[in-house]
Design an enzyme around this catalytic site. Sequence first.
Site, short mmCIF file in Angstrom:
data_model
loop_
_atom_site.label_atom_id
_atom_site.label_comp_id
_atom_site.label_asym_id
_atom_site.label_seq_id
_atom_site.Cartn_x
_atom_site.Cartn_y
_atom_site.Cartn_z
N GLU A 1 0.42 -10.74 -5.24
CA GLU A 1 0.64 -10.61 -6.70
C GLU A 1 2.06 -10.97 -7.10
O GLU A 1 2.33 -11.23 -8.27
CB GLU A 1 0.26 -9.19 -7.17
CG GLU A 1 1.25 -8.07 -6.82
CD GLU A 1 1.17 -7.60 -5.37
OE1 GLU A 1 0.37 -8.16 -4.60
OE2 GLU A 1 1.93 -6.67 -5.02
N HIS B 1 2.07 -9.00 -0.30
CA HIS B 1 1.89 -8.78 -1.74
C HIS B 1 1.69 -10.11 -2.47
O HIS B 1 2.65 -10.62 -3.09
CB HIS B 1 3.12 -8.07 -2.31
CG HIS B 1 3.23 -6.64 -1.88
ND1 HIS B 1 2.80 -5.60 -2.65
CD2 HIS B 1 3.71 -6.10 -0.74
CE1 HIS B 1 3.01 -4.46 -2.02
NE2 HIS B 1 3.56 -4.73 -0.85
N CYS C 1 -1.59 -4.48 1.01
CA CYS C 1 -0.67 -3.59 1.71
C CYS C 1 -1.25 -2.17 1.85
O CYS C 1 -2.19 -1.98 2.59
CB CYS C 1 0.70 -3.64 1.04
SG CYS C 1 2.01 -3.25 2.18
N1 GLN Z 1 4.04 1.61 4.16
C1 GLN Z 1 3.04 1.79 3.14
C2 GLN Z 1 1.86 2.64 3.65
O1 GLN Z 1 1.80 2.96 4.76
C3 GLN Z 1 2.54 0.47 2.62
C4 GLN Z 1 3.66 -0.30 1.94
C5 GLN Z 1 3.24 -1.15 0.79
O2 GLN Z 1 2.16 -0.99 0.22
N2 GLN Z 1 4.11 -2.04 0.40
O3 GLN Z 1 1.01 2.98 2.93
#
Ligand code: GLN
Length: 195
Positions: free
Chosen positions: A180, A178, A83
């Site tokens: 994990e 995610h 992410c």
């Molecule tokens: N929206 C976050 C970003 O731009 C990422 C979200 C996340 O890691 N769950 O960094």
Amino acid sequence: MKHLTIGILAFHGDVIEHKRATEQAAKKLRQKVTVIEVRTKEELSTIDALILPGGESPTLQKLCEREGMWCDIKKIPNIFGTCAGAIMLAKNIGNKSDGQKTLELMNIEIDRNAYGRQTDSFETKLMTALGEMDAVFIRAPRIKSIEKNVTILAENNDEIVACEQKTSTTFYLATCFHPELTTIRFHEYFLRNIL
Ligand code: GLN
């Protein structure tokens, strides 16, 4: 057998979950692994591979810069970003915040917050190169395009949500979701590729 030290960038995000998933994956592979939390330049200098958890990519950038770690992270040969971590790995980002920059290690273009706001987060079944799994997308990005040396590992409704970039000296792995939280298969795959 080489004993690997895996670091988890531990400013915020799913640090414990990544630690647990990495330890379980290592156990399954019967690989000797020490997992450490990384918050300083000194800790960074002891690891063979790094996991960048989710969180907020601009915040992670600022904290890494504050600790003088930014340039050193770029030199880590094996990195797995989930992410916000995937955003940090990308060469180009869309929808970036003021002054935001990335490590520019993966030949991908990624769009931040591609599915909308926090309340538009969702969970879905995903078919990946590592098999079917539940995937949790939390204000997730989407990989818009890939270039040289990058292979797609998962798509969600024709949108790229996981990929890898492998050369003879580096291995980078990125997921928009995610893993994990639901599976150890990506951690296992990461370890297998860096042994
Ligand atoms: N929206 C976050 C970003 O731009 C990422 C979200 C996340 O890691 N769950 O960094």
